[in-house]
Design an enzyme around this catalytic site. Sequence first.
Site, PDB file in Angstrom:
ATOM      1  CD  GLN A  15      17.704   9.954  59.219  1.00 38.49           C
ATOM      2  OE1 GLN A  15      18.451  10.829  58.808  1.00 38.49           O
ATOM      3  NE2 GLN A  15      16.702  10.201  60.041  1.00 38.49           N
ATOM      4  CB  SER A 100      21.803  10.633  52.027  1.00 45.49           C
ATOM      5  OG  SER A 100      21.491  11.832  52.697  1.00 45.49           O
ATOM      6  CG  LEU A 101      24.297   8.659  57.496  1.00 49.15           C
ATOM      7  CD1 LEU A 101      25.058   9.631  58.371  1.00 49.15           C
ATOM      8  CD2 LEU A 101      23.344   7.797  58.278  1.00 49.15           C
ATOM      9  NE  ARG A 125      24.263  15.013  56.196  1.00 46.44           N
ATOM     10  CZ  ARG A 125      23.433  14.084  55.723  1.00 46.44           C
ATOM     11  NH1 ARG A 125      22.971  13.125  56.538  1.00 46.44           N
ATOM     12  NH2 ARG A 125      23.069  14.076  54.454  1.00 46.44           N
ATOM     13  CG  HIS A 204      19.134  15.043  49.814  1.00 47.77           C
ATOM     14  ND1 HIS A 204      20.496  15.290  49.839  1.00 47.77           N
ATOM     15  CD2 HIS A 204      18.928  13.985  50.646  1.00 47.77           C
ATOM     16  CE1 HIS A 204      21.081  14.411  50.645  1.00 47.77           C
ATOM     17  NE2 HIS A 204      20.156  13.613  51.150  1.00 47.77           N
ATOM     18  CD  GLN A 253      25.252  14.281  51.259  1.00 44.72           C
ATOM     19  OE1 GLN A 253      24.880  14.803  52.305  1.00 44.72           O
ATOM     20  NE2 GLN A 253      25.813  13.090  51.207  1.00 44.72           N
TER      21      GLN A 253
END
Length: 305
Positions: A15, A100-101, A125, A204, A253
């Site tokens: 992102q 991440s994403l 999400r 996170h 994650q």
Amino acid sequence: MAIGTEAVAWVFPGQGSQAVGMGKELAARYPEVAHLYAEADTALGFSLSRLCWEGPDELLTRTDHAQPAILVTSLAHLAMLRQNYPEVTGNQPLFVAGHSLGEYTALVAAGALAFADAVKLVYRRGQLMNEAGKGNSGMVAVIGGDDALLERLCAESGAEMANYNSPGQTAISGTKAALASFTELAKSNGIKKVIPLPVSAAFHSSLMRPMAEELSKAIAQVEWTTAQIPVISNVTGKAITEAQAIRADLTLQTYSPVRWVESVRTMAAGGATRFVEIGPGKVLSGLIKRIEKEVELVNSDDILK
């Protein structure tokens, strides 16, 4: 630009890489790309393609829109690279990874997750991340300071390490009070740049555990298969392939730091000499350049424009 397939790694952005207009020209030139966006529109029940191509920026940037938008655009880039520039991508890379994403995009590329399921899952999400952002928390970017120092300052302030992005570039999560304390400690320890990030929550970090519990329900409803290419976990920086391990990894994650430095080093140590960043933007190429100076970097935006 011929190279052995075994020396290539594909990496996918997270992102923040979104930009209004992304994918528009590719969709106009290639029916396969237009079909991908149309499939995403159908899966979501609204026109994600219009948001990608026309905006407005404030809607595209919203977490629940940005995440599927980046995933679809990245996979469109991958399809066109494989179709038109196989000498760049190779037929099958040694590893895939995403920030991440981007790990969800990597899982689609590795054959572990169906495209439509991935689109719906990252949309969910994003919704959960939006909802988690209603509290009094956030993130800061830190330029400078080694990991040991930053980890000590986090322990003293109540903040948490969120993204190990590259040597000298780290993201920290926490409550607003913890971040304020961390910032003061950082300045007193000679760190000159602590920059608030435009995010809605402490991603996170342990503050995301309630959101992770809800996300795990959505993850459990999706069909997963064994990855055909090793996927580097954000959580461990190591390769995973089995469906059960992937499901557990994606839940962890959400509230674990992204170990991007370790991920890149794992791929380089495993034989990857060319890293192909596939998707909008060039964030990962910049980070990888600071982690592994000797590897070759290729960016899909440069090739497909």
